[in-house]
Structure formats: structure tokens, C-alpha cells
Scaffold this motif. Structure first.
Motif, short mmCIF file in Angstrom:
data_model
loop_
_atom_site.label_atom_id
_atom_site.label_comp_id
_atom_site.label_asym_id
_atom_site.label_seq_id
_atom_site.Cartn_x
_atom_site.Cartn_y
_atom_site.Cartn_z
N GLY A 127 7.92 -11.87 2.55
CA GLY A 127 9.27 -11.29 2.98
C GLY A 127 9.53 -10.24 1.77
O GLY A 127 9.03 -9.16 1.72
N MET A 128 10.60 -10.29 0.79
CA MET A 128 10.97 -9.54 -0.17
C MET A 128 11.43 -8.14 0.20
O MET A 128 11.12 -7.09 -0.16
N ARG A 129 11.86 -8.50 1.33
CA ARG A 129 12.87 -7.09 1.80
C ARG A 129 13.70 -6.45 0.96
O ARG A 129 13.27 -4.99 0.93
N SER A 130 14.45 -7.01 0.16
CA SER A 130 15.30 -6.49 -0.76
C SER A 130 14.71 -5.70 -1.87
O SER A 130 15.02 -4.62 -2.22
N LEU B 280 0.75 -1.18 -0.11
CA LEU B 280 -0.03 0.04 0.09
C LEU B 280 0.88 1.24 -0.04
O LEU B 280 0.86 2.17 -0.91
N GLY B 281 1.79 1.10 0.92
CA GLY B 281 2.94 2.30 1.01
C GLY B 281 3.61 2.47 -0.37
O GLY B 281 3.51 3.86 -0.62
N ILE B 282 4.10 1.70 -1.01
CA ILE B 282 4.91 1.95 -2.18
C ILE B 282 4.00 2.58 -3.39
O ILE B 282 4.16 3.27 -4.25
N GLY C 197 21.48 2.40 2.85
CA GLY C 197 20.32 2.96 2.01
C GLY C 197 20.56 4.47 1.96
O GLY C 197 20.22 5.01 0.86
N PHE C 198 20.72 5.16 2.93
CA PHE C 198 20.95 6.52 3.18
C PHE C 198 22.24 6.89 2.33
O PHE C 198 22.05 7.98 1.38
N PHE D 125 13.52 -0.71 -4.60
CA PHE D 125 12.16 -0.04 -5.30
C PHE D 125 12.30 1.29 -5.13
O PHE D 125 12.19 2.05 -6.06
N TYR D 126 12.63 1.87 -3.90
CA TYR D 126 12.33 3.06 -3.43
C TYR D 126 13.41 4.20 -4.13
O TYR D 126 12.94 4.96 -4.97
N PRO D 127 14.81 3.74 -4.11
CA PRO D 127 15.77 4.80 -4.98
C PRO D 127 15.36 4.60 -6.56
O PRO D 127 15.35 5.63 -7.38
#
Length: 264
Positions: free
Chosen positions: A238-241, A17-19, A75-76, A246-248
Motif C-alpha cells: 500500500g503506502m498510498r500516503s 519506478l515512477g518516483i 493534493g492540488f 513524497f511528491y510535494p
């Protein structure tokens, strides 16, 4: 929705939902110069709060809190480096590519780590725990002041500190990141967490109610309480990676596409 034998939304569902909402919001951000409608921005207002809640859940259940912090720090750094490289090749008017939710999440998770250290100090009276706790809470604030000094004095070295050390005032949501430790302290009562979100949303709304649907839309973060209240406490898939990538990736891709269209 029913997953893992339990009705409601899992952590995975909340992330999806967030992405989705974040993607719509960033379409507005990147294509606003080309007339993207302002109401697309509304979709993004609950997103940060939703990810704040997810970070509280993740931190509360992870077996290795230090590793969790390190992933966010990586990530930062990678986001800052990648955004700098993208902007060396592409431009989009005067828009700076400053998005980095990893800043917010790192500062918030570091604050939770600091709270745990202070609780440990209360129980053990070990000075090391006290020092760690205070450092975790104070360093992001200190690293906010240093770049501000650089900004006023023109010292580029001091200004660049914010690109190396996550700083509260240089986070996308600034001091609102401390909603993360607040929700962490209230983690045993989801309704109290939602009340805290509602209070912050009300503060934003009262700041400029006449612009509630134009320039002052942050109050719409209150709608994050709907999926949060539907959260069933399950992790789900899962799918943490995927989420870290996806974000960047979507930020850079949208910026590049918008740049090509705008400049041609």
C-alpha cells in the motif's frame, strides 16, 4: 520480480519506478542553472505516462471514486499553497515553482468519472448523469479559458482561477492529460493502451526530430510501455500516503537546496 505469487510488476512497483525516475528528472530541473546535465531529463519523460496508467488502474478498482477525486483535489490545493510559501522565502533565478502533477491526475480522473456518468446516462437515460458527465469533461477546459482571458487582460483575479480549479491547459502535460481517459477506454487491452502511448510519443518525435535528444525529449514517454507491459495486475504493498507526501516534499526540498547553493 515476483510478488504476491505472480511474476511481473505490481502497482506499488510501478509507483516506485515512477518516483525514482521523477526524482532524477527534478534534479535536472532544479540544478540546471548549476550545470546539471541535460540527459537527466530523459529519465523523467516516461514518468507522467506511467502515473497516467496507474491512475487508470486506481480509478478502475477504487470503491469510492468521489473520494479518489477529492484526494487529488486536496493534493492540488496543498501543492499550490506550499509552493507559494516556499517561493516567498527562496528564489532560484527566474525559475517558477510550477510543478503540480495533481492537476494532470485530477483532470484525467475527472474525465474518467465523466465517461462513467455518460455510460450511466446511456443505460438509465437520467438527465443528471448526462449533466455530470458533460460538466466533468468541459469544466477543466472552461477553467483553462478564464485564466487565459485574465492573462491577456491583466486581470489577476481571473488568472488566479487556475490555482483554485484544475485546468487542462495549466496542467504540466497540458492536453496530453487526455491520454488518461483514452487509456481508460482501452483498459481491457494493455497492448492497445501501449499503442496509444506510442502514437502520442511519435507525434512528439515528429514535431522536431532533429532535437530528439536535446529540447524535444517528450517522445521518450514511449519507454513507459516497458513497465506497463510487465504489470501483473496486482496492487502490491500500500503506502498510498507516502506517495502523496513524497511528491510535494521532494519538489520543495530540491528547490530549497538548489536555491541555497545558487544564491550563495
Amino acid at each position: 520480480m515476483e510478488l504476491s505469487g505472480k511474476k511481473g510488476l505490481t502497482t506499488f512497483d510501478l509507483k516506485i519506478l515512477g518516483i525514482v525516475f521523477m526524482f532524477i528528472d527534478h534534479i535536472h530541473q532544479m540544478f540546471s542553472l548549476m550545470g546539471a546535465p541535460g540527459w537527466l531529463d530523459w529519465f523523467g519523460r516516461p514518468v507522467a505516462t506511467l502515473f497516467f496508467f496507474i491512475s487508470v488502474e486506481g480509478f478502475s478498482h477504487t470503491r469510492n471514486k468521489e473520494k479518489y477525486l477529492f484526494r487529488l483535489l486536496m493534493g492540488f490545493w496543498l501543492m499550490n499553497i506550499g509552493s507559494s510559501l516556499v517561493q516567498k522565502v527562496f528564489t532560484l533565478g527566474n525559475m517558477a515553482l510550477a510543478n503540480n502533477i495533481f492537476t494532470d491526475l485530477f483532470v484525467g480522473v475527472l474525465a474518467m468519472y465523466g465517461i462513467d456518468s455518460l455510460v450511466r446516462f446511456k443505460e438509465t437515460k437520467q438527465g443528471k448523469s448526462l449533466l455530470i458527465g458533460l460538466a466533468c469533461l468541459l469544466c477543466p477546459i472552461i477553467f483553462s479559458v478564464i485564466p487565459l482571458v485574465g492573462m491577456t487582460s491583466g486581470n489577476m483575479f481571473l488568472l488566479s482561477i487556475a490555482r483554485v480549479f484544475p485546468a487542462t491547459l495549466f496542467a504540466e502535460n497540458s492536453v496530453m492529460v487526455y491520454l488518461i481517459p483514452v487509456m481508460y477506454l482501452l483498459r481491457k487491452n494493455k497492448k492497445w493502451q501501449c499503442l496509444a502511448i506510442g502514437v502520442v510519443a511519435l507525434i512528439f518525435l515528429l514535431g522536431n526530430p532533429s532535437a530528439a535528444f536535446t529540447s524535444n525529449t517528450q517522445w521518450m514517454m514511449v519507454f513507459s510501455v516497458i513497465p506497463i507491459l510487465l504489470y501483473n495486475g496486482e496492487k502490491g504493498r500500500g503506502m498510498r500516503s507516502f506517495f502523496y507526501i513524497f511528491y510535494p516534499a521532494h519538489i520543495w526540498l530540491l528547490y530549497i537546496i538548489a536555491s541555497i547553493i545558487y544564491n550563495h
